[in-house]
Scaffold this motif. Structure first.
Motif, mmCIF file in Angstrom:
data_model
loop_
_atom_site.group_PDB
_atom_site.id
_atom_site.type_symbol
_atom_site.label_atom_id
_atom_site.label_comp_id
_atom_site.label_asym_id
_atom_site.label_seq_id
_atom_site.Cartn_x
_atom_site.Cartn_y
_atom_site.Cartn_z
ATOM 1 N N UNK C 377 0.826 -1.201 0.000
ATOM 2 C CA UNK C 377 0.000 0.000 0.000
ATOM 3 C C UNK C 377 0.863 1.255 0.000
ATOM 4 N N UNK C 378 1.789 1.320 0.928
ATOM 5 C CA UNK C 378 2.640 2.507 1.038
ATOM 6 C C UNK C 378 3.805 2.495 0.062
ATOM 7 N N UNK C 381 4.080 2.092 -5.267
ATOM 8 C CA UNK C 381 4.176 2.994 -6.416
ATOM 9 C C UNK C 381 5.532 2.919 -7.115
ATOM 10 N N UNK C 382 6.565 2.653 -6.353
ATOM 11 C CA UNK C 382 7.905 2.624 -6.961
ATOM 12 C C UNK C 382 8.060 1.462 -7.951
ATOM 13 N N UNK C 383 7.143 0.502 -7.895
ATOM 14 C CA UNK C 383 7.283 -0.668 -8.773
ATOM 15 C C UNK C 383 7.158 -0.325 -10.252
ATOM 16 N N UNK C 384 6.453 0.760 -10.560
ATOM 17 C CA UNK C 384 6.315 1.107 -11.979
ATOM 18 C C UNK C 384 7.568 1.806 -12.510
ATOM 19 N N UNK C 385 8.476 2.189 -11.611
ATOM 20 C CA UNK C 385 9.673 2.907 -12.047
ATOM 21 C C UNK C 385 10.759 1.941 -12.498
ATOM 22 N N UNK C 412 1.490 -8.964 -7.707
ATOM 23 C CA UNK C 412 0.945 -8.947 -6.343
ATOM 24 C C UNK C 412 0.224 -7.625 -6.063
ATOM 25 N N UNK C 413 0.828 -6.530 -6.507
ATOM 26 C CA UNK C 413 0.243 -5.205 -6.226
ATOM 27 C C UNK C 413 -1.109 -5.037 -6.910
ATOM 28 N N UNK C 414 -1.242 -5.592 -8.124
ATOM 29 C CA UNK C 414 -2.481 -5.419 -8.892
ATOM 30 C C UNK C 414 -3.434 -6.597 -8.724
ATOM 31 N N UNK C 435 -2.673 -1.942 -4.854
ATOM 32 C CA UNK C 435 -2.504 -0.964 -5.932
ATOM 33 C C UNK C 435 -3.442 -1.219 -7.108
ATOM 34 N N UNK C 436 -4.371 -2.166 -6.946
ATOM 35 C CA UNK C 436 -5.278 -2.448 -8.058
ATOM 36 C C UNK C 436 -6.210 -1.259 -8.243
ATOM 37 N N UNK C 437 -6.281 -0.783 -9.495
ATOM 38 C CA UNK C 437 -7.234 0.302 -9.752
ATOM 39 C C UNK C 437 -8.274 -0.203 -10.734
#
Lengths: 219, 271, 518
Positions: C377-378, C381-385, C412-414, C435-437
């Motif tokens: 959760x926290x 976001x860095x995973x897309x970099x 895992x995030x999605x 991080x699933x949207x």
């Protein structure tokens, strides 16, 4: 359950057996090339010099005189030694040759103020040397205090050519490994240094600024 | 199941003798943006006496979803390719990253799935375009079939994609092909092994970082003074040449297949 | 105080405030700030180029390098395959050697344990050797709140602490600062024992000399030393520390009390495992054949010894590692020997630097470790970099498949199924699915649909051709701007390859004859 038990329990519950990750056996086959025995001395000296150390190639007859000349060049007035025979002989020799250098052997607990503020150089004796990396093996103990090779600005390490080994792997596999291990075993491969400011090398970060290796080629 | 580390360096794959027939996996980017490269590849293979089969049922290898972590979606699309390339003949892939997807990732994508064996079999008979030319056909054979070897001098900057270099390990094949072209001088941009910043959805999700990387790569390509930029990955080509062109530096960009075909065979009037 | 000094201190305070503010921002904002900072970009680019070249220079023979990497991987995997047993052996042998072993499940527990040991010994001043685990558990902050002075002694760590920042690299903590910035910092903030500051200088030898003088005073007087551990040898009960500066030796030698802190994964079975890992570590990290010091500690000072600490403690920290250990795909995360080669070779790290990640561990290994320790959760976001370019995996001395692990973490995030941090199923990453949207998952569902049915796919690709200039229907209109801000939009061809091939009569199935040869 304690933290210890909980951690170990979690590790033990991890699934094993369905993993394709069968590790390759850890074998003793050498995978990294080591220098040939004929090149050990050259490799050691070259690596040490590359790492900003000075190497005195000398022998049992003249090493003390050679070292004394270096100490005078470095303006050493206070030299600290370990408590072994070699140090005793060196102390005797220096006392007989020079009034300017106060040589002390550490026989009681070291006073921090003295070693941090008053000593110019420390003399240590290595138990082995590793050619491939240019490293000296120091086994600390009652004869060889830890701080002698760490705190004074000039570090002197004596080693004999017969103690040379190809590399750390060879040493670790040899009978040279003390059992039990000393409380502190060190590989020293140069003077203290840092490149933490803009990758610029500077010597004498926290420990010695200079390292002199006294290599006895006939011992 | 644990993510696999790269195979030991020495483990090069075994290659078959030149087949009578191959599949061409065109890839979705070539399909929409560089179809001429696909046609050039077909002609090039046909000139070697190989019959090319292009399944109309092919779509995309599934890599965008897989790289984004949408495994189910990737699998459903990849399954379609298993059907489209079902026959037991070699598959030649136009782009290195898609080749890497099929050759390296399909076995992971289908691990434990009913199609696992089929996926592994497909992976094993899948070759990247330049790999097929160099390791299956052979450079000398290829160059020997050339009909138009006397072209004008050309300086070519080669961008080898990260998937070509690291996933498929075919950087050397790319170099070999370009180097052996008559009257072509190969130049490599500074920091040749560095990513151009494409990375599929990375270019969109981290647009600022991607643009910074693309700008550096574009500058390095421009600094070579090349006449032409080539690559076997159209994502990189679009990224680098799009950046160059936005900066007003127009450097022609071609898929490696087009460069090879045009330098080895007369192309006037052919479509 | 001179007016210029007041001004300098105000500037340094303002810079520190800017740093704290920046750390509060979202990943993308931090990345953009880094990209716009020319001095920072130069620092990282220069350092990356330097370190990559240094590493390459000590691996002249690729075949030997690959064999050594395979050995490193095998040693680390062997250690992990026997982890609980090796930890028990380590504990037994350390204890026999007189080193006291403590176990901490969480960061807080580790801090409290360390504080307890310090308090038992009335230790008020601590010098620290370099330890990434102590950064991870935020030990300095904890001890400061308890009124214990905790001074970093690694030169880079010292400078970073002086600036009120955090390390931007795991091996070279102050890599983000140039010497002018360090000169200002030392002049404005460094305090010598006599209360005098240090003169302004940009000379690196002088800068290091000034810091040396300050820190030697601290080493001499500190009540305790806290260090990390690079490897812990189970069979001999030995803690190994790798360093160049000598601060690690000072920290573990001069004060009466030495507390080492390390993650539970750092154990190896035998002394024979050490040389190859050491050579991989130093060559990969800084391009050195070996570090200046390799310090092997197998006990406190014995009665007949003249110096050394009277007590040595080891705090073994879990802090999420046992969960990583249970993950079916992500376990190789724990093979890491913390050399930093992955960040040195990462083109994203070279652009944005360590602070953009907002985590103790930056770069590829940071992207893999941080979300697993701190939850998706926290830290998701860095995973897309990451462009999945693979340079990190290629550089990793123990062959951690970093790109594959980053990809798995994206999965895992999605993930459609959310699990919370307290979930008892250890085979899942903390906060899976965080991080699933909805929007993104609908896009991927639509994409999959279009690519699952060839007629639909062909219709779509033809519609791209008709509306030439669109990026790609599969990515969608809203995604165009990030591309076209810095690139021209690619033009779709008038005819797709599918169409051209069909027209040319290329067989669609093996054995099928060409229908209309042209």
């Amino acid at each position: 359950m304690s933290s210890r038990e909980r951690i170990l329990a979690r590790l033990r519950q991890a699934a094993v057996g369905d993993s394709p990750r069968v590790p390759q056996a850890v074998s003793s086959d050498r995978v990294w090339p080591a220098p040939d025995k004929a090149d050990w001395l050259d490799a050691l000296c070259q690596n040490l010099r590359d790492n900003h150390a000075e190497v005195l190639l000398t022998d049992q007859q003249t090493w003390m005189a050679d070292l004394l000349a270096r100490l005078q060049k470095y303006n050493v007035s206070r030299l600290l030694c370990g408590n072994h025979d070699t140090a005793a002989r060196l102390q005797q020799y220096i006392q007989s040759q020079s009034d300017d250098i106060d040589t002390q052997r550490v026989t009681t607990d070291i006073e921090k103020e003295v070693i941090f503020q008053q000593v110019d150089a420390g003399f240590s004796v290595a138990s082995a040397a590793l050619a491939e990396t240019g490293s000296l093996v120091i086994e600390t103990g009652p004869q060889e205090p830890r701080t002698v090779s760490l705190v004074p600005p000039l570090n002197i390490i004596l080693v004999r050519q017969s103690q040379l080994q190809a590399d750390f792997s060879a040493w670790a596999a040899s009978t040279s490994v003390p059992d039990p291990m000393p409380t502190n075993l060190l590989l020293i491969s140069g003077p203290s240094k840092t490149a933490d400011i803009q990758q610029t090398l500077a010597y004498g970060a926290h420990g010695p600024k200079s390292l002199i290796v006294v290599m006895l080629t006939d011992a | 199941m644990t993510a696999q580390s790269e195979p030991p360096h020495a483990a090069r794959r075994a290659y078959p003798s030149v087949p009578r027939q191959v599949y061409l996996l065109g890839t979705c980017l070539v399909d929409s943006f560089y179809p001429q490269a696909g046609m050039d590849a077909i002609r090039l293979l046909e000139a070697q006496g190989i019959e090319v089969v292009f399944p109309q049922a092919q779509t995309c290898c599934g890599q965008p979803a897989w790289n984004s972590g949408y495994d189910e979606e990737a699998r459903s699309v990849a399954r379609q390719q298993l059907h489209a390339f079902a026959a037991d003949i070699p598959v030649v892939v136009m782009m290195s990253s898609c080749a890497g997807m099929v050759h390296k990732e399909y076995p992971l994508l289908f691990r434990g799935q009913p199609e696992e064996a089929q996926a592994i079999a497909l992976a094993q008979r899948t070759y990247e375009f330049s790999e097929f030319l160099v390791d299956v056909i052979g450079v000398e054979t290829l160059m020997g079939t050339a009909t138009d070897a006397g072209s004008a001098a050309l300086t070519v900057a080669l961008h080898t994609s990260c998937s070509a270099r690291r996933s498929m390990g075919v950087a050397e094949q790319h170099r070999t092909l370009v180097e052996n072209l008559p009257a072509v001088t190969l130049v490599e941009p500074e920091r040749v092994t560095e990513c151009c910043g494409f990375g599929g959805t990375f270019a969109v999700k981290q647009a600022d970082i991607s643009a910074a990387m693309a700008a550096d790569k574009a500058a390095a390509v421009a600094a070579t003074g090349c006449d032409l930029l080539t690559s076997a990955d159209c994502g990189c080509l679009m990224n680098i040449s799009g950046t160059l062109s936005k900066q007003g530096k127009e450097i022609p960009a071609q898929h490696l297949a087009s460069l090879l075909y045009q330098r080895l065979y007369a192309t006037e009037g052919e479509s | 105080m001179a007016e210029s000094m007041i001004k300098l201190r105000d500037e340094l305070d303002a810079e520190q405030q800017d740093f704290s503010d920046m750390q509060q921002q979202h990943f993308k904002v931090r990345a953009r700030m880094a990209l716009e900072n020319d001095a920072l970009r130069n620092s990282f680019r220069g350092a990356s180029d330097f370190l990559m070249a240094k590493r390459a220079s000590v691996f002249p023979d690729d075949e030997a390098l690959q064999a050594l990497r395979s050995r490193g991987e095998a040693i680390r995997q062997h250690s992990l395959n026997h982890l609980p047993d090796l930890l028990e052996t380590l504990e037994k042998n350390l204890t026999a050697n007189g080193i006291r072993v403590h176990w901490a499940e969480t960061a807080d527990e580790a801090c409290a344990l360390i504080h307890g040991i310090l308090a038992d010994n009335n230790a008020r001043t601590v010098v620290k050797g370099k330890s990434m685990v102590s950064e991870e558990i935020e030990l300095n902050h904890y001890l400061q709140e308890k009124g214990i002075e905790c001074l970093e002694s690694d030169m880079g760590e010292y400078l970073v602490q002086l600036a009120g920042e955090t390390p931007s690299h795991i091996i070279m903590p102050a890599i983000h600062k140039n010497k002018e910035q360090i000169a200002r910092l030392m002049h404005g903030r460094a305090e010598t024992a006599d209360g005098q500051g240090v003169p302004y200088t940009e000379d690196v030898d002088e800068l290091i000399g000034n810091a040396r003088a300050i820190l030697r005073e601290k080493f001499m007087n500190a009540d305790a030393g806290i260090s990390g551990v690079n490897m812990a040898v189970a069979n001999t009960g030995t803690l190994c520390l790798v360093e160049n500066e000598g601060n690690g030796r000072m920290t573990t030698t001069v004060p009466k009390l030495h507390i080492a802190v390390t993650g539970i994964e750092k154990v190896v079975e035998d002394l024979a495992d050490v040389p190859e890992l050491l050579t991989l570590l130093t060559r990969s990290a800084t391009g050195q054949k070996i570090s200046t010091y390799f310090n092997m500690i197998s006990g406190p000072k014995k009665n007949d010894e003249l110096d050394g600490p009277e007590q040595v403690h080891l705090v073994l920290v879990d802090n999420g590692r046992s969960r990583i250990f249970n993950h079916p795909v992500l376990q190789p995360t724990l093979q890491c020997i913390r050399c930093g080669a992955c960040m040195n070779h990462c083109p994203v790290y070279a652009r944005v630097g360590g602070h953009a990640y907002g985590s103790t561990y930056p770069g590829p290994i940071g992207q893999v470790v941080t979300p697993q320790i701190g939850g998706l959760d926290n830290n998701g976001d860095m995973l897309s970099a990451c462009s999945l370019n693979g340079a990190c995996g290629e550089a990793c001395p123990v062959r951690i498949p970093l790109p594959a692990l980053i990809r798995e973490l994206r999965h895992e995030a999605n993930h459609p199924q959310f699990i919370n941090a307290a979930d008892a199923d250890l085979t899942r990453v903390k906060q899976r699915g965080a991080k699933r949207s909805l929007g993104e998952s609908i896009i991927w569902k639509g994409w999959a649909l279009a690519h699952r049915y060839p007629p639909l796919y062909q219709m779509m690709s033809r519609s791209i051709a008709i509306g030439r200039g669109l990026l790609s229907g599969s990515l969608g209109n809203r995604l165009l701007a990030p591309w076209t801000d810095s690139r021209t939009a690619p033009k779709a061809a008038a005819q797709s390859l599918h169409q051209m091939v069909k027209k040319r009569g290329v067989a669609s199935q093996p054995g099928q004859h060409k229908e209309h040869e042209q």
